[in-house]
Design a protein around this motif. Structure first.
Motif, PDB file in Angstrom:
ATOM      1  N   GLY A 185       0.826  -1.203   0.000  1.00 51.95           N
ATOM      2  CA  GLY A 185       0.000   0.000   0.000  1.00 51.95           C
ATOM      3  C   GLY A 185       0.863   1.257   0.000  1.00 51.95           C
ATOM      4  N   GLN A 186       0.585   2.205  -0.891  1.00 44.32           N
ATOM      5  CA  GLN A 186       1.376   3.432  -0.952  1.00 44.32           C
ATOM      6  C   GLN A 186       1.378   4.173   0.378  1.00 44.32           C
ATOM      7  N   ARG A 187       0.307   4.086   1.113  1.00 43.20           N
ATOM      8  CA  ARG A 187       0.226   4.800   2.392  1.00 43.20           C
ATOM      9  C   ARG A 187       1.076   4.164   3.482  1.00 43.20           C
ATOM     10  N   ARG A 188       1.653   3.025   3.187  1.00 43.98           N
ATOM     11  CA  ARG A 188       2.561   2.375   4.140  1.00 43.98           C
ATOM     12  C   ARG A 188       4.026   2.650   3.805  1.00 43.98           C
ATOM     13  N   VAL A 189       4.233   3.560   2.856  1.00 45.54           N
ATOM     14  CA  VAL A 189       5.587   3.938   2.437  1.00 45.54           C
ATOM     15  C   VAL A 189       5.874   5.364   2.884  1.00 45.54           C
ATOM     16  N   THR A 190       7.014   5.579   3.533  1.00 50.94           N
ATOM     17  CA  THR A 190       7.431   6.911   3.963  1.00 50.94           C
ATOM     18  C   THR A 190       8.747   7.266   3.287  1.00 50.94           C
ATOM     19  N   ILE A 191       8.773   8.437   2.667  1.00 50.74           N
ATOM     20  CA  ILE A 191       9.977   8.943   2.027  1.00 50.74           C
ATOM     21  C   ILE A 191      10.506  10.104   2.861  1.00 50.74           C
ATOM     22  N   SER A 192      11.765  10.002   3.263  1.00 47.22           N
ATOM     23  CA  SER A 192      12.380  11.037   4.087  1.00 47.22           C
ATOM     24  C   SER A 192      13.230  11.963   3.225  1.00 47.22           C
ATOM     25  N   THR A 193      13.238  13.231   3.567  1.00 45.46           N
ATOM     26  CA  THR A 193      14.066  14.206   2.871  1.00 45.46           C
ATOM     27  C   THR A 193      14.594  15.230   3.861  1.00 45.46           C
ATOM     28  N   VAL A 194      15.775  15.745   3.585  1.00 42.49           N
ATOM     29  CA  VAL A 194      16.318  16.819   4.406  1.00 42.49           C
ATOM     30  C   VAL A 194      15.585  18.130   4.121  1.00 42.49           C
ATOM     31  N   ALA A 204       5.047  15.705  -5.041  1.00 48.87           N
ATOM     32  CA  ALA A 204       3.608  15.953  -4.904  1.00 48.87           C
ATOM     33  C   ALA A 204       2.914  15.881  -6.262  1.00 48.87           C
ATOM     34  N   ASP A 205       3.564  16.391  -7.295  1.00 47.61           N
ATOM     35  CA  ASP A 205       2.985  16.396  -8.641  1.00 47.61           C
ATOM     36  C   ASP A 205       2.808  14.989  -9.207  1.00 47.61           C
ATOM     37  N   LEU A 206       3.541  14.015  -8.664  1.00 51.64           N
ATOM     38  CA  LEU A 206       3.459  12.651  -9.181  1.00 51.64           C
ATOM     39  C   LEU A 206       2.156  11.954  -8.789  1.00 51.64           C
ATOM     40  N   ASP A 207       1.411  12.575  -7.887  1.00 53.55           N
ATOM     41  CA  ASP A 207       0.093  12.062  -7.490  1.00 53.55           C
ATOM     42  C   ASP A 207       0.173  10.659  -6.894  1.00 53.55           C
ATOM     43  N   ARG A 208       1.096  10.497  -5.962  1.00 52.45           N
ATOM     44  CA  ARG A 208       1.181   9.257  -5.190  1.00 52.45           C
ATOM     45  C   ARG A 208       0.685   9.536  -3.772  1.00 52.45           C
ATOM     46  N   GLN A 209       0.518   8.470  -3.008  1.00 51.50           N
ATOM     47  CA  GLN A 209       0.074   8.599  -1.622  1.00 51.50           C
ATOM     48  C   GLN A 209       1.187   8.259  -0.644  1.00 51.50           C
ATOM     49  N   TYR A 210       2.426   8.378  -1.089  1.00 52.68           N
ATOM     50  CA  TYR A 210       3.546   8.127  -0.195  1.00 52.68           C
ATOM     51  C   TYR A 210       3.588   9.188   0.895  1.00 52.68           C
ATOM     52  N   HIS A 211       3.934   8.756   2.085  1.00 53.97           N
ATOM     53  CA  HIS A 211       4.031   9.666   3.218  1.00 53.97           C
ATOM     54  C   HIS A 211       5.374  10.391   3.164  1.00 53.97           C
ATOM     55  N   LEU A 212       5.381  11.684   3.470  1.00 54.86           N
ATOM     56  CA  LEU A 212       6.598  12.495   3.416  1.00 54.86           C
ATOM     57  C   LEU A 212       7.056  12.839   4.831  1.00 54.86           C
ATOM     58  N   ALA A 213       8.344  12.617   5.098  1.00 49.03           N
ATOM     59  CA  ALA A 213       8.946  12.991   6.373  1.00 49.03           C
ATOM     60  C   ALA A 213      10.095  13.953   6.101  1.00 49.03           C
ATOM     61  N   VAL A 214      10.036  15.116   6.708  1.00 46.12           N
ATOM     62  CA  VAL A 214      11.067  16.145   6.521  1.00 46.12           C
ATOM     63  C   VAL A 214      12.009  16.126   7.718  1.00 46.12           C
ATOM     64  N   SER A 215      13.292  15.932   7.456  1.00 47.84           N
ATOM     65  CA  SER A 215      14.299  15.937   8.522  1.00 47.84           C
ATOM     66  C   SER A 215      14.601  17.379   8.905  1.00 47.84           C
ATOM     67  N   GLY A 251      -3.117  15.522   0.485  1.00 47.11           N
ATOM     68  CA  GLY A 251      -3.937  15.236   1.652  1.00 47.11           C
ATOM     69  C   GLY A 251      -3.217  14.423   2.710  1.00 47.11           C
ATOM     70  N   ARG A 252      -1.915  14.211   2.541  1.00 45.57           N
ATOM     71  CA  ARG A 252      -1.126  13.390   3.464  1.00 45.57           C
ATOM     72  C   ARG A 252      -0.427  14.284   4.477  1.00 45.57           C
ATOM     73  N   GLN A 253      -0.670  14.023   5.764  1.00 43.36           N
ATOM     74  CA  GLN A 253      -0.004  14.751   6.829  1.00 43.36           C
ATOM     75  C   GLN A 253       1.508  14.575   6.718  1.00 43.36           C
ATOM     76  N   VAL A 254       2.248  15.659   6.881  1.00 41.09           N
ATOM     77  CA  VAL A 254       3.707  15.616   6.812  1.00 41.09           C
ATOM     78  C   VAL A 254       4.269  15.403   8.210  1.00 41.09           C
ATOM     79  N   THR A 255       5.261  14.516   8.304  1.00 44.15           N
ATOM     80  CA  THR A 255       5.970  14.298   9.562  1.00 44.15           C
ATOM     81  C   THR A 255       7.270  15.086   9.537  1.00 44.15           C
ATOM     82  N   PHE A 256       7.618  15.675  10.672  1.00 44.63           N
ATOM     83  CA  PHE A 256       8.880  16.396  10.794  1.00 44.63           C
ATOM     84  C   PHE A 256       9.776  15.637  11.769  1.00 44.63           C
ATOM     85  N   GLU A 257      10.875  15.116  11.244  1.00 48.37           N
ATOM     86  CA  GLU A 257      11.840  14.375  12.048  1.00 48.37           C
ATOM     87  C   GLU A 257      12.751  15.372  12.769  1.00 48.37           C
TER      88      GLU A 257
END
Length: 356
Positions: A185-194, A204-215, A251-257
């Motif tokens: 499930g795309q919603r079970r994938v988290t991509i982290s970025t600095v 965001a433009d790719l229209d996926r449901q991957y979760h984003l985590a900002v370091s 529509g995906r809540q962003v996590t801040f690491e």
């Protein structure tokens, strides 16, 4: 050098079959063996003709990576160091807790972002991982689970800046999430970025449901410039604006690491500033007590300091949690095992080990 099987899309493998007089559907059989039946060699693919298996083995290899080290901590965390075909090494970690089976994978060999407390970037970035090398981390980790067990979550939080390798990462994730892959499930994938604003908007433009985590690691521009040097180029404001845009578009809540460093970014005023930065945003803060790296001067805060920081941020109405530390005994922080392995490279060969 043989080509890794997962470098080729199924359609390309089907064309290869047709050129050699084999039915194209054999390509789907091969792919199913790897994704569904955990095959790591062509010999294991028992419903393929022996001649075809020999042809495949002459030109292809199921996995291009090899296992260099396998460490297991007392809490059951598995850390793998994989050696790529060019001799470079990369790390991934398999974590089990309750019903969750999470694999943390890398996107690059090394890292070019220069976060001062991180082992991954001490020697900079060497190259992007290929799509196959990304997929193999997931499949090798999955294959370590019992036959009736499966991965539940995937986080791209290992070595490297994930968004700097979008061109190889997204095809890998899309394949894992497809019915042909692991049907993840795309919603079970988290991509982290600095925090690379342009890349965050592109994702965001790719229209996926991957979760984003900002370091994030710091709530003010000056402190973030000190801890996350790339911030001096991109700016904290644009990072936050791009995170807001990601939420609006997906529509995906962003996590801040937020890695907590004793006496650097764990002070009450830092917690107040972090709360002020995020209040009113649909966001979650994941506090990460520092996992010390040999040779670096940073320290893990006390348990009291961590709890105080959490209470202050939560008091500003911001969702917050403290990440449970796993695998400290096996250098589970990204980059540590690779760094130790490089230091030992001229010493005696280390025999991989795992559970008895």
């Amino acid at each position: 050098m043989k080509r890794p099987l997962l470098d080729a899309p199924t359609a390309e493998l089907a064309s290869w079959m047709l050129e050699r007089g084999h039915p194209p559907y054999r390509a789907r059989q091969v792919v199913r063996w790897v994704f569904d039946r955990r095959a790591e060699s062509f010999d294991a693919m028992s419903d393929l003709p022996k001649g075809l298996r020999a042809e495949l083995d002459a030109e292809w290899i199921v996995f291009g990576t090899t296992l260099a080290h396998h460490h297991v901590s007392p809490d059951g965390t598995d850390k793998l160091l994989l050696r790529c075909q060019d001799g470079r090494t990369v790390e991934c970690v398999l974590m089990a807790e309750g019903d969750r089976r999470t694999v943390c994978i890398s996107s690059q060999v090394g890292c070019g972002m220069g976060c001062v407390f991180c082992a991954s970037g001490l020697k900079g970035v060497e190259r992007n991982l290929t799509t196959a090398e990304i997929l193999e981390q997931v499949l090798r980790s999955r294959n370590m689970l019992p036959p009736d067990d499966r991965l539940t979550n995937l986080v791209v939080m290992g070595m490297g800046e994930s968004l700097a390798n979008l061109d190889n990462l997204i095809p890998a994730l899309d394949r894992l999430c497809s019915p042909e892959g692991l049907n993840f499930g795309q919603r079970r994938v988290t991509i982290s970025t600095v925090g690379l604003p342009e890349k965050m908007r592109k994702l965001a433009d790719l229209d996926r449901q991957y979760h984003l985590a900002v370091s994030l690691h710091a709530p003010t521009p000056g402190l973030r410039d000190e801890l996350v040097p790339i911030n001096a180029k991109v700016g904290l404001g644009p990072v936050m604006e791009a995170a807001d845009a990601y939420f609006r578009m997906t529509g995906r809540q962003v996590t801040f690491e937020y890695v907590l460093l004793a006496d650097l970014n764990d002070r009450p005023e830092d917690a107040e500033a972090l709360g002020a930065l995020l209040v009113g945003r649909k966001a979650h803060v994941n506090l990460i007590p520092y996992n010390p790296v040999a040779g670096l001067p940073y320290r893990r805060p006390s348990a009291d300091s961590i709890r105080r920081f959490e209470r202050i941020v939560e008091g500003r109405g911001v969702s917050v949690s403290v990440r449970k530390t796993k695998g400290r005994e096996i250098d589970a922080a990204c980059g540590q095992l690779r760094r130790r392995s490089q230091a030992d490279a001229e010493g005696p060969t280390v025999v991989p080990f795992g559970r008895p």
